[in-house]
Design a protein around this motif. Structure first.
Motif, PDB file in Angstrom:
ATOM      1  N   SER A   1       9.108   0.133   1.539  1.00 57.82           N
ATOM      2  CA  SER A   1      10.181  -0.834   1.741  1.00 57.82           C
ATOM      3  C   SER A   1       9.689  -2.250   1.462  1.00 57.82           C
ATOM      4  O   SER A   1      10.387  -3.055   0.830  1.00 57.82           O
ATOM      5  N   MET A   2       8.482  -2.548   1.940  1.00 56.52           N
ATOM      6  CA  MET A   2       7.944  -3.887   1.705  1.00 56.52           C
ATOM      7  C   MET A   2       7.667  -4.111   0.229  1.00 56.52           C
ATOM      8  O   MET A   2       7.961  -5.188  -0.311  1.00 56.52           O
ATOM      9  N   ARG A   3       7.118  -3.098  -0.421  1.00 52.39           N
ATOM     10  CA  ARG A   3       6.896  -3.234  -1.863  1.00 52.39           C
ATOM     11  C   ARG A   3       8.221  -3.439  -2.594  1.00 52.39           C
ATOM     12  O   ARG A   3       8.328  -4.280  -3.500  1.00 52.39           O
ATOM     13  N   GLY A   4       9.250  -2.692  -2.201  1.00 51.51           N
ATOM     14  CA  GLY A   4      10.557  -2.854  -2.819  1.00 51.51           C
ATOM     15  C   GLY A   4      11.141  -4.232  -2.595  1.00 51.51           C
ATOM     16  O   GLY A   4      11.794  -4.801  -3.481  1.00 51.51           O
ATOM     17  N   TYR A   5      10.905  -4.797  -1.417  1.00 48.21           N
ATOM     18  CA  TYR A   5      11.396  -6.142  -1.103  1.00 48.21           C
ATOM     19  C   TYR A   5      10.826  -7.161  -2.086  1.00 48.21           C
ATOM     20  O   TYR A   5      11.561  -7.944  -2.698  1.00 48.21           O
ATOM     21  N   TYR A   6       9.508  -7.164  -2.257  1.00 53.80           N
ATOM     22  CA  TYR A   6       8.899  -8.170  -3.129  1.00 53.80           C
ATOM     23  C   TYR A   6       9.190  -7.901  -4.603  1.00 53.80           C
ATOM     24  O   TYR A   6       9.213  -8.827  -5.421  1.00 53.80           O
ATOM     25  N   HIS A   7       9.446  -6.635  -4.936  1.00 53.80           N
ATOM     26  CA  HIS A   7       9.879  -6.319  -6.297  1.00 53.80           C
ATOM     27  C   HIS A   7      11.273  -6.889  -6.548  1.00 53.80           C
ATOM     28  O   HIS A   7      11.541  -7.496  -7.590  1.00 53.80           O
ATOM     29  N   THR A   8      12.168  -6.718  -5.573  1.00 53.81           N
ATOM     30  CA  THR A   8      13.532  -7.203  -5.710  1.00 53.81           C
ATOM     31  C   THR A   8      13.585  -8.723  -5.779  1.00 53.81           C
ATOM     32  O   THR A   8      14.276  -9.301  -6.632  1.00 53.81           O
ATOM     33  N   VAL A   9      12.864  -9.380  -4.891  1.00 55.54           N
ATOM     34  CA  VAL A   9      12.993 -10.831  -4.762  1.00 55.54           C
ATOM     35  C   VAL A   9      12.183 -11.568  -5.824  1.00 55.54           C
ATOM     36  O   VAL A   9      12.666 -12.526  -6.444  1.00 55.54           O
ATOM     37  N   PHE A  10      10.940 -11.153  -6.055  1.00 56.97           N
ATOM     38  CA  PHE A  10      10.020 -11.913  -6.910  1.00 56.97           C
ATOM     39  C   PHE A  10       9.566 -11.165  -8.165  1.00 56.97           C
ATOM     40  O   PHE A  10       8.708 -11.667  -8.880  1.00 56.97           O
TER      41      PHE A  10
ATOM     42  N   SER B   1       7.659  -8.609  -8.342  1.00 53.35           N
ATOM     43  CA  SER B   1       6.228  -8.331  -8.207  1.00 53.35           C
ATOM     44  C   SER B   1       5.856  -7.096  -9.028  1.00 53.35           C
ATOM     45  O   SER B   1       6.679  -6.213  -9.278  1.00 53.35           O
ATOM     46  N   ARG B   2       4.592  -7.055  -9.435  1.00 48.43           N
ATOM     47  CA  ARG B   2       4.074  -5.939 -10.205  1.00 48.43           C
ATOM     48  C   ARG B   2       2.894  -5.326  -9.466  1.00 48.43           C
ATOM     49  O   ARG B   2       2.124  -6.033  -8.814  1.00 48.43           O
ATOM     50  N   LEU B   3       2.768  -4.017  -9.582  1.00 45.65           N
ATOM     51  CA  LEU B   3       1.685  -3.310  -8.915  1.00 45.65           C
ATOM     52  C   LEU B   3       0.395  -3.483  -9.708  1.00 45.65           C
ATOM     53  O   LEU B   3       0.324  -3.112 -10.884  1.00 45.65           O
ATOM     54  N   SER B   4      -0.629  -4.056  -9.068  1.00 46.25           N
ATOM     55  CA  SER B   4      -1.920  -4.208  -9.733  1.00 46.25           C
ATOM     56  C   SER B   4      -2.740  -2.935  -9.618  1.00 46.25           C
ATOM     57  O   SER B   4      -3.274  -2.434 -10.606  1.00 46.25           O
ATOM     58  N   ASP B   5      -2.877  -2.423  -8.394  1.00 47.60           N
ATOM     59  CA  ASP B   5      -3.622  -1.187  -8.188  1.00 47.60           C
ATOM     60  C   ASP B   5      -3.482  -0.725  -6.754  1.00 47.60           C
ATOM     61  O   ASP B   5      -2.800  -1.349  -5.939  1.00 47.60           O
ATOM     62  N   TYR B   6      -4.147   0.400  -6.451  1.00 47.25           N
ATOM     63  CA  TYR B   6      -4.217   0.958  -5.105  1.00 47.25           C
ATOM     64  C   TYR B   6      -5.678   1.048  -4.688  1.00 47.25           C
ATOM     65  O   TYR B   6      -6.572   1.163  -5.528  1.00 47.25           O
ATOM     66  N   ILE B   7      -5.902   1.044  -3.383  1.00 42.38           N
ATOM     67  CA  ILE B   7      -7.196   1.431  -2.826  1.00 42.38           C
ATOM     68  C   ILE B   7      -6.945   2.465  -1.745  1.00 42.38           C
ATOM     69  O   ILE B   7      -6.073   2.280  -0.887  1.00 42.38           O
ATOM     70  N   ASP B   8      -7.690   3.568  -1.786  1.00 44.07           N
ATOM     71  CA  ASP B   8      -7.702   4.559  -0.712  1.00 44.07           C
ATOM     72  C   ASP B   8      -8.990   4.371   0.073  1.00 44.07           C
ATOM     73  O   ASP B   8     -10.078   4.294  -0.512  1.00 44.07           O
ATOM     74  N   GLU B   9      -8.880   4.290   1.381  1.00 42.05           N
ATOM     75  CA  GLU B   9     -10.040   4.027   2.230  1.00 42.05           C
ATOM     76  C   GLU B   9      -9.901   4.806   3.521  1.00 42.05           C
ATOM     77  O   GLU B   9      -8.783   5.048   4.006  1.00 42.05           O
ATOM     78  N   ASN B  10     -11.033   5.217   4.093  1.00 38.09           N
ATOM     79  CA  ASN B  10     -11.056   5.824   5.417  1.00 38.09           C
ATOM     80  C   ASN B  10     -11.421   4.764   6.447  1.00 38.09           C
ATOM     81  O   ASN B  10     -12.414   4.058   6.286  1.00 38.09           O
TER      82      ASN B  10
ATOM     83  N   LEU C   1      -9.179   7.696   9.771  1.00 38.48           N
ATOM     84  CA  LEU C   1      -7.808   7.706   9.291  1.00 38.48           C
ATOM     85  C   LEU C   1      -7.774   7.260   7.839  1.00 38.48           C
ATOM     86  O   LEU C   1      -8.527   6.378   7.427  1.00 38.48           O
ATOM     87  N   LYS C   2      -6.881   7.853   7.062  1.00 40.38           N
ATOM     88  CA  LYS C   2      -6.763   7.506   5.653  1.00 40.38           C
ATOM     89  C   LYS C   2      -5.812   6.327   5.479  1.00 40.38           C
ATOM     90  O   LYS C   2      -4.671   6.376   5.915  1.00 40.38           O
ATOM     91  N   MET C   3      -6.297   5.288   4.839  1.00 34.43           N
ATOM     92  CA  MET C   3      -5.486   4.099   4.595  1.00 34.43           C
ATOM     93  C   MET C   3      -5.238   3.964   3.101  1.00 34.43           C
ATOM     94  O   MET C   3      -6.140   4.171   2.283  1.00 34.43           O
ATOM     95  N   LYS C   4      -4.002   3.627   2.757  1.00 32.98           N
ATOM     96  CA  LYS C   4      -3.655   3.334   1.369  1.00 32.98           C
ATOM     97  C   LYS C   4      -3.191   1.883   1.300  1.00 32.98           C
ATOM     98  O   LYS C   4      -2.369   1.445   2.101  1.00 32.98           O
ATOM     99  N   ILE C   5      -3.735   1.159   0.325  1.00 32.90           N
ATOM    100  CA  ILE C   5      -3.401  -0.258   0.174  1.00 32.90           C
ATOM    101  C   ILE C   5      -2.799  -0.469  -1.208  1.00 32.90           C
ATOM    102  O   ILE C   5      -3.347  -0.002  -2.215  1.00 32.90           O
ATOM    103  N   ARG C   6      -1.655  -1.147  -1.259  1.00 31.60           N
ATOM    104  CA  ARG C   6      -0.990  -1.499  -2.505  1.00 31.60           C
ATOM    105  C   ARG C   6      -1.202  -2.986  -2.752  1.00 31.60           C
ATOM    106  O   ARG C   6      -0.989  -3.796  -1.850  1.00 31.60           O
ATOM    107  N   PHE C   7      -1.556  -3.343  -3.961  1.00 32.18           N
ATOM    108  CA  PHE C   7      -1.834  -4.735  -4.304  1.00 32.18           C
ATOM    109  C   PHE C   7      -0.777  -5.209  -5.306  1.00 32.18           C
ATOM    110  O   PHE C   7      -0.660  -4.648  -6.405  1.00 32.18           O
ATOM    111  N   LEU C   8      -0.026  -6.232  -4.928  1.00 34.83           N
ATOM    112  CA  LEU C   8       1.083  -6.719  -5.738  1.00 34.83           C
ATOM    113  C   LEU C   8       0.787  -8.120  -6.255  1.00 34.83           C
ATOM    114  O   LEU C   8       0.346  -8.999  -5.509  1.00 34.83           O
ATOM    115  N   ARG C   9       1.076  -8.349  -7.515  1.00 36.04           N
ATOM    116  CA  ARG C   9       0.909  -9.674  -8.095  1.00 36.04           C
ATOM    117  C   ARG C   9       2.270 -10.253  -8.483  1.00 36.04           C
ATOM    118  O   ARG C   9       3.182  -9.508  -8.861  1.00 36.04           O
ATOM    119  N   VAL C  10       2.380 -11.563  -8.416  1.00 30.71           N
ATOM    120  CA  VAL C  10       3.587 -12.260  -8.848  1.00 30.71           C
ATOM    121  C   VAL C  10       3.254 -13.317  -9.897  1.00 30.71           C
ATOM    122  O   VAL C  10       4.132 -14.024 -10.371  1.00 30.71           O
TER     123      VAL C  10
END
Length: 370
Positions: A166-175, A177-186, A190-199
């Motif tokens: 939802s947050m990614r969609g928000y910044y895509h709609t408003v600005f 934004s483009r997806l730069s990459d992902y990081i998967d980390e423990n 716990l498994k964490m996924k991080i989305r990196f957005l550029r404007v």
């Protein structure tokens, strides 16, 4: 203005939006002054008894800290290059029924802008947009030799969300934004996924993390960290030493990220969220932009970024916070979440470790994001 396509060519505002300032509410103004000026090396101006402003460059304000109990980031200020891009953003917000209001002249003056408009953002973070920043000829009085701002904006913001798409969609709609990459980390198992957005050309202006499979948020503040970029490696390392010498909490030691290759460290601000001070990340200029493909990286850091000073009490506090979020819905702005975000093909890399129109008026432990 950057070399990216302008809105009158491709209908996008990408490249015309830059993080301009951050608004913080805190009752710890003396601590913030000492932290910003003496440890980090920013220029500090007092604005009456109830506010501090921090400068990084010729802008009158990059950080505004106002007296209040939240101890949190309250608003993100985004500069928009031109009236057409501004009007396009306003229309996207207003046409979807989200209220957008003009800030008062006093609010604009405190933030160092001529005028601003405000609308709702995810996690209760107000989004403020403006076109004209106030600059000052007054010389910078700061320990740092300089900071990297310009077309890349003043840095980035990192957020933990239970509703990352939802947050990614928000910044895509408003600005746009483009997806730069992902990081998967423990993180603590716990498994964490991080989305990196550029404007714009900065590798990311927004980082969004979630714990996969569980809708919990282990931190109290709306943002996990704010990033600023030192002009030189010596500046970054000197501020790291001052933070330690002056007794401020260090969260993560100096290290290098896998995705944007930035060297950085993380310390804890007087309000509890973290500040990342970095140096020399990748810049995605027009040539790289034309061929960029999102990649998934395994692990946040190539080296370094070791946990510093975390206690059992810190872990309990995070656990209690996570339990609180289970039954409390996260604030989203559903009107501004468009579907249709496509998953472009990407590689995987591992590492073992009211409608105003401006044109009418002029590795374990603490949660860490890249």
């Amino acid at each position: 203005m950057s070399g990216f396509l302008r809105p009158n060519i491709d209908g996008s505002v990408f490249g015309a939006v830059h993080l301009g300032y951050v608004v913080v509410q805190s009752n710890r103004l003396p601590d913030w002054r000492r932290f910003a000026a003496d440890a980090i090396g920013m220029h500090v101006d007092e604005t009456g008894a109830d506010a501090l402003r921090f400068r990084l460059d010729d802008r009158a304000c990059r950080f505004l800290v106002q007296r209040g109990p939240a101890e949190d980031v309250m608003a993100l200020g985004w500069q928009v290059d031109d009236h057409e891009s501004f009007d396009r953003i306003v229309a996207r917000v207003a046409d979807r029924g989200v209220p957008i209001t003009e800030g008062t002249s006093a609010e604009a003056a405190l933030r160092g802008v001529e005028r601003l408009w405000r609308f709702a953002g995810p996690k209760g973070l107000a989004q403020e947009i403006f076109t004209v920043a106030v600059t000052t000829p007054d010389p910078l009085r700061m320990l740092s030799s300089g900071w990297v701002t310009g077309d890349a904006g003043m840095g980035h913001v990192a957020i933990i969300s239970r509703e990352p798409e939802s947050m990614r969609g928000y910044y895509h709609t408003v600005f746009d934004s483009r997806l730069s990459d992902y990081i998967d980390e423990n993180v603590s198992g716990l498994k964490m996924k991080i989305r990196f957005l550029r404007v714009n050309e900065r590798h990311h202006s927004i980082a969004i993390a979630n714990l996969r499979g569980v809708k919990i948020d282990p931190i109290r503040t709306r943002v996990q960290h704010i990033n600023i970029q030192s002009a030189t490696l010596d500046d970054m390392l000197a501020s790291f030493q001052r933070v330690k010498d002056l007794g401020f909490r260090m969260a993560w030691s100096v290290g290098q990220h896998t995705n944007d290759r930035e060297l950085s460290y993380y310390c804890v601000t007087p309000s509890g969220f973290e500040l990342e001070v970095g140096w020399n990340p990748i810049v995605i200029g027009p040539e790289l932009e034309s061929t960029w493909e999102p990649t998934t990286y395994r692990g946040i850091s190539i080296w370094g970024h070791s946990t510093v000073g975390e206690t059992v009490l810190d872990k309990f506090a995070q656990f209690r916070q996570a339990l609180r979020t289970v039954s409390t819905p996260e604030i989203t702005v559903p009107e501004l979440i468009d579907g249709g975000l496509t998953n472009r093909p990407h590689r995987t890399r591992g590492h073992g470790r009211g409608e105003p129109r401006l044109s009418d008026n002029g590795r374990s432990g603490r949660t860490r994001l890249g």
